[in-house]
Design a protein around this motif. Sequence first.
Motif, PDB file in Angstrom:
ATOM      1  N   GLY A 328       0.814  -1.211   0.000  1.00  0.00           N
ATOM      2  CA  GLY A 328       0.000   0.000   0.000  1.00  0.00           C
ATOM      3  C   GLY A 328       0.848   1.262   0.000  1.00  0.00           C
ATOM      4  O   GLY A 328       0.530   2.245  -0.666  1.00  0.00           O
ATOM      5  N   ALA A 329       1.942   1.235   0.776  1.00  0.00           N
ATOM      6  CA  ALA A 329       2.844   2.392   0.801  1.00  0.00           C
ATOM      7  C   ALA A 329       3.501   2.592  -0.560  1.00  0.00           C
ATOM      8  O   ALA A 329       3.707   3.722  -1.009  1.00  0.00           O
ATOM      9  CB  ALA A 329       3.903   2.201   1.884  1.00  0.00           C
ATOM     10  N   LEU A 330       3.836   1.506  -1.230  1.00  0.00           N
ATOM     11  CA  LEU A 330       4.419   1.609  -2.565  1.00  0.00           C
ATOM     12  C   LEU A 330       3.402   2.135  -3.572  1.00  0.00           C
ATOM     13  O   LEU A 330       3.721   3.000  -4.400  1.00  0.00           O
ATOM     14  CB  LEU A 330       4.935   0.240  -3.011  1.00  0.00           C
ATOM     15  N   VAL A 331       2.186   1.618  -3.516  1.00  0.00           N
ATOM     16  CA  VAL A 331       1.130   2.053  -4.440  1.00  0.00           C
ATOM     17  C   VAL A 331       0.946   3.571  -4.361  1.00  0.00           C
ATOM     18  O   VAL A 331       0.751   4.244  -5.380  1.00  0.00           O
ATOM     19  CB  VAL A 331      -0.190   1.322  -4.117  1.00  0.00           C
ATOM     20  N   ALA A 332       1.018   4.126  -3.151  1.00  0.00           N
ATOM     21  CA  ALA A 332       0.843   5.570  -2.975  1.00  0.00           C
ATOM     22  C   ALA A 332       1.950   6.379  -3.634  1.00  0.00           C
ATOM     23  O   ALA A 332       1.792   7.581  -3.873  1.00  0.00           O
ATOM     24  CB  ALA A 332       0.786   5.903  -1.487  1.00  0.00           C
TER      25      ALA A 332
END
Length: 558
Positions: A328-332
């Motif tokens: 999720g942190a990467l997707v952001a």
Amino acid sequence: MRDATETFTAQRPRLFGLAYRMLGSAHDAEDVVQDAWLRWSGHGDAVDNPAAWLTTVVTRLCLNRLDSARARRETYVGPWLPEPILTTDPATGPAATVEERESVSLALLTTLERLTPPERAVYVLREAFGHSHAEVASVLDVTEAGSRQLHTRARRHLATAPAAPPRADVGPLLARFVAAARNGDVAGLESLLAADVTVWSDGGGKVSAARRPVHGRDAVARFLVGILGPSRWRGTGAAAEVNGAPALLGYQDGELVGVVTVDTEGDRIPGCPLPAQPRQAHLPRRAGVTFRGAVRSTLLTGAAPRRPTASGGHMTVLVTGGTGRLGGALVARLDRPRVLSRRPGPGRVVGDLAIGEGLDEAVAGVSTIVHCATAPRGDAAATEHLVTAARRVGTPHLVFVSIVGVDRIPLGYYREKVRAEGVVQGSGLPWTLLRATQFHDLLVQIFTAAARTGLLPVLAGTSFQPVALDDVADRLADLVDGPAQGRANDLGGPEVRPMADLARDWLAASGRRRAVVPLRLPGAIARGYRDGAHLTPEHADGVVTFEQFLAARAEGTR
């Protein structure tokens, strides 16, 4: 007390400018400056360097607000956009030079939302206010090296942020723009708009606004006519400069209701914010009154304010495990990535790695796959399913995240991870393998479980090098932007510390009282940890220490 008041009054425009650039909200910036005044009124007479003291206080207040602001914006209706301010008003802070105007441009302020709070603080203090790394380090309580690294990461994330438009006479172009919109002239508007124009509306859930971006010249022109055309708009306008760009202030029945700013490229408009949800606070409600800021807006630009790619264009990235914490942190941090998930949702492709279902659709047309999904069992088989599907569509770059020491510590999960690494290395695809040390969260979970015994047992003679999840997400995003590297440099936290010391830090931060009891366990697993097989001190490239992580975690629960 009078001298202290005069000192604060002299510093106030600079403090507001700092808080506004940190928060993107004139309303919140005013609140921060007021909070700083309350602190100053009790200590100002005893401060040797008022400017430095106030800068530190305002920056740290902003950091606290940014954490809660992010949580609020996760449930915000539609896109969140900054509140515009009038940059010809000296009370709003420095905006005289090109660089100063660029630091308050709506496009840049929107792009700054990609940064972590510490990255944003370093960027603003360095780029907008010219502080040295030594001064920034003092404000943020980090080392100079840490300040430099945060600044480098921030600049890398913002590499393609739009520059502030040059000062130019755009009155005729603005007049044609307004006239076309007011007269319902779709063809006339299309002739003024860039081909790749996009509109984002921020109505805050309180007024009518588009909740999703409107793309393309024709669609945007019709949208503008719909909100500004003769059937909707009965107001008047006044020229101004807002966030470093030419603007039109809109009034309805003599009251301010919104603002339109215009960016120009020759005789075309690639971007402009439009009115949506005006705040009641801080706004001059009548025509002829100086506009201070806080009108919600619709942002038009040629491209979404996302992380740049190495080529400067958009590439399709698939993230497995994109609904997890690391994924999720990467997707952001990525530009419109595709997420593989077992459950449907926005931006997701439904599929199951465990059985290989739905993977052909997931990998179709992707240029890079970041494999963040993991499981205690079946990791190698899931990776094999992913690789098989990827080979059927071409040769996408496969980025795989693993753990430092998986090949030296004989844990069952680690053995499975090594087998998955082997699948990646033998895939025939261009690949990059990143191993990272344990996340801060993992140590917290270990300590929380161990403390239930009434004591806090730890591994004797063992150190850890915990790393922040955001640091790993940043590194993965960098790897996505670049070519395949094979085995990339490991990523470790900034400090290698005894487990017992980390446990005491956790006890202090959590308010628990336990005796820390070192235990020397037998076996190859415990020996591997004692020998430091899970450490990478030569690659201590993380920024956030365990102590800083705990402090931020405690602040976020208040």
